[in-house]
Design a protein around this motif. Structure first.
Motif, PDB file in Angstrom:
ATOM      1  N   LYS A 228       0.828  -1.197   0.000  1.00 54.39           N
ATOM      2  CA  LYS A 228       0.000   0.000   0.000  1.00 54.39           C
ATOM      3  C   LYS A 228       0.866   1.251   0.000  1.00 54.39           C
ATOM      4  O   LYS A 228       2.026   1.225   0.418  1.00 54.39           O
ATOM      5  N   THR A 229       0.296   2.360  -0.468  1.00 57.28           N
ATOM      6  CA  THR A 229       0.983   3.636  -0.349  1.00 57.28           C
ATOM      7  C   THR A 229       0.917   4.095   1.108  1.00 57.28           C
ATOM      8  O   THR A 229       0.161   3.551   1.918  1.00 57.28           O
ATOM      9  N   LEU A 230       1.672   5.131   1.408  1.00 57.29           N
ATOM     10  CA  LEU A 230       1.633   5.680   2.763  1.00 57.29           C
ATOM     11  C   LEU A 230       0.245   6.230   3.071  1.00 57.29           C
ATOM     12  O   LEU A 230      -0.289   6.026   4.169  1.00 57.29           O
ATOM     13  N   GLU A 231      -0.349   6.908   2.111  1.00 56.56           N
ATOM     14  CA  GLU A 231      -1.685   7.456   2.338  1.00 56.56           C
ATOM     15  C   GLU A 231      -2.701   6.340   2.584  1.00 56.56           C
ATOM     16  O   GLU A 231      -3.505   6.413   3.517  1.00 56.56           O
ATOM     17  N   GLU A 232      -2.684   5.305   1.749  1.00 54.75           N
ATOM     18  CA  GLU A 232      -3.611   4.188   1.937  1.00 54.75           C
ATOM     19  C   GLU A 232      -3.427   3.546   3.308  1.00 54.75           C
ATOM     20  O   GLU A 232      -4.409   3.153   3.955  1.00 54.75           O
ATOM     21  N   SER A 233      -2.199   3.478   3.746  1.00 55.42           N
ATOM     22  CA  SER A 233      -1.906   2.830   5.027  1.00 55.42           C
ATOM     23  C   SER A 233      -2.512   3.582   6.197  1.00 55.42           C
ATOM     24  O   SER A 233      -3.156   2.989   7.073  1.00 55.42           O
ATOM     25  N   VAL A 234      -2.328   4.919   6.223  1.00 55.69           N
ATOM     26  CA  VAL A 234      -2.839   5.672   7.380  1.00 55.69           C
ATOM     27  C   VAL A 234      -4.356   5.786   7.339  1.00 55.69           C
ATOM     28  O   VAL A 234      -5.010   5.811   8.394  1.00 55.69           O
ATOM     29  N   LEU A 235      -4.941   5.858   6.140  1.00 55.65           N
ATOM     30  CA  LEU A 235      -6.387   6.011   6.056  1.00 55.65           C
ATOM     31  C   LEU A 235      -7.133   4.701   6.250  1.00 55.65           C
ATOM     32  O   LEU A 235      -8.240   4.679   6.797  1.00 55.65           O
ATOM     33  N   GLN A 236      -6.546   3.592   5.816  1.00 58.83           N
ATOM     34  CA  GLN A 236      -7.230   2.300   5.887  1.00 58.83           C
ATOM     35  C   GLN A 236      -6.822   1.473   7.098  1.00 58.83           C
ATOM     36  O   GLN A 236      -7.647   0.756   7.678  1.00 58.83           O
TER      37      GLN A 236
END
Length: 382
Positions: A228-236
């Motif tokens: 996952k991207t960093l953004e996907e990781s923190v949001l999901q």
């Protein structure tokens, strides 16, 4: 004694039954919040106060006058000073600091501030400025005084404090890679700046690692979920649990698009990097977002979604001079995890005739985030 024993024997069964019934009733009563089981908080579910330009020492009057001539009313924004970093952390409840960085790979690039030449002072003011390594100051050649002159020196001060209290909440260190001037310089000797290239930014990472071992740093790789991207990781998937990252520091890049683009070359989701970039939603590196204007209506929404946000409670001494706490109160209520100020404790604005300061209620080191952790936990130690 015989009578007492008989009474206990006779009453034994009813007493047991009574206690059992009482236990059932008590179990249904609400438990005080401080004693209830507290869900484990994640890092983004807290809020702390930070200091803006944490190294800054204001110019003496002998330099302030000429700066005012050059910069006009902008110079008023330079009239503040901060305590040494370890003192801010130990006694002022600060848990986020900000350092302005100037590349100086050969040493000496900023050893002779132009304002000193203009005011007839000895140009060289500290031999440490001749040493190679990233320097920490506000505006090269003009507003140059600092309570720690280099990145390494500043970080050593933070680490010394951190070593003495390893259970503290993570301290965020905002880094601004500067290679442009913030105010007009007409009438001053030429000021030459060293450009921040990607290679020089990576060299600054090595300076960081010379002070803090990798295991003491919360980096993007520690947050990103494989695939996952960093953004996907923190949001999901969310940020790490707070208790798993206590005692660490984390680095944030406070920069414009040029420096961000350079730093992201070859690692668009910050793979292998130490610093979280100030990004925008929808980008692979978007985990940390800046909204320095605390009136921005987007802050609450960003926090609710899972981003970490930095905002400011005051700027350019305006609130200190007016005494207004409206911006401060909005910054704290909006839920930004890092609320930055030049006045983290009472008394620092007294020179302006007011009592302005920005701190968490009760001068706490950290508190549950009012937006995404409201009512979840009690006061935090930090």
């Amino acid at each position: 004694m015989i009578g007492c024993s008989l009474r206990i024997a006779v009453l034994g069964l009813p007493v047991l039954a009574l206690l059992t019934a009482l236990a059932v009733v008590l179990s249904s009563w609400p438990v005080p919040r401080s004693e209830a089981a507290v869900p484990q908080l994640r890092l983004n579910q807290i809020q702390v106060v930070g200091s803006h330009n944490s190294y800054h020492l204001e110019p003496p009057q002998s330099e302030y006058g000429p700066i005012s001539t050059v910069a006009g009313s902008v110079a008023q924004g330079l009239q503040y000073s901060h305590a040494p970093l370890d003192q801010q952390l130990a006694g002022q409840h600060v848990r986020q600091i900000e350092l302005d960085l100037y590349a100086d790979p050969k040493g000496g690039a900023y050893a002779k501030p132009a304002i000193r030449v203009l005011t007839g002072q000895k140009a060289e003011y500290d031999p440490r400025m001749k040493e190679p390594g990233t320097k920490v100051l506000h505006i090269a050649g003009i507003d140059y005084r600092s309570n720690c002159l280099s990145l390494v020196e500043c970080l050593r001060s933070v680490k010394q404090w951190s070593d003495g209290g390893p259970s503290h909440v993570p301290v965020a260190i905002l880094l601004e890679f500067k290679d442009t001037l913030d105010i007009p310089v007409n009438g001053l000797p030429p000021i030459q700046l060293v450009t921040w290239t990607r290679e020089r930014m990576l060299a600054a990472e090595e300076e960081i690692l010379s002070v803090f071992p990798r295991e003491r740093i919360l980096a993007p790789d520690d947050v990103r979920v494989p695939g996952k991207t960093l953004e996907e990781s923190v949001l999901q998937d969310g940020w790490p649990l707070l208790d798993d990252v206590r005692g660490k520091v984390m680095f944030l890049q406070d920069n414009n698009a040029v420096q961000r683009t350079r730093y992201l070359e070859g690692n668009p989701a910050l793979e292998g990097r130490l610093v979280f970039t100030a990004s925008t939603p929808g980008q692979a590196d978007a985990a940390f977002v800046q909204r320095n204007d605390a009136t921005s209506p987007s802050i609450r929404d960003l926090v609710s979604k899972g981003y970490m946000v930095r905002t400011r409670a005051d700027s350019d001494t305006a609130e200190a001079r007016s005494g207004s706490t409206a911006l401060r109160d909005q910054a704290l209520a909006g839920g930004a995890q890092w609320v930055s100020t030049d006045y983290p404790v009472p008394g620092l604005a007294a020179r302006f005739g007011g009592g302005y300061y920005a701190a968490l209620p009760g001068f706490a080191d950290a508190r549950c985030n009012p937006v995404n952790a409201a009512g979840v936990c009690a006061d935090l130690a930090g």
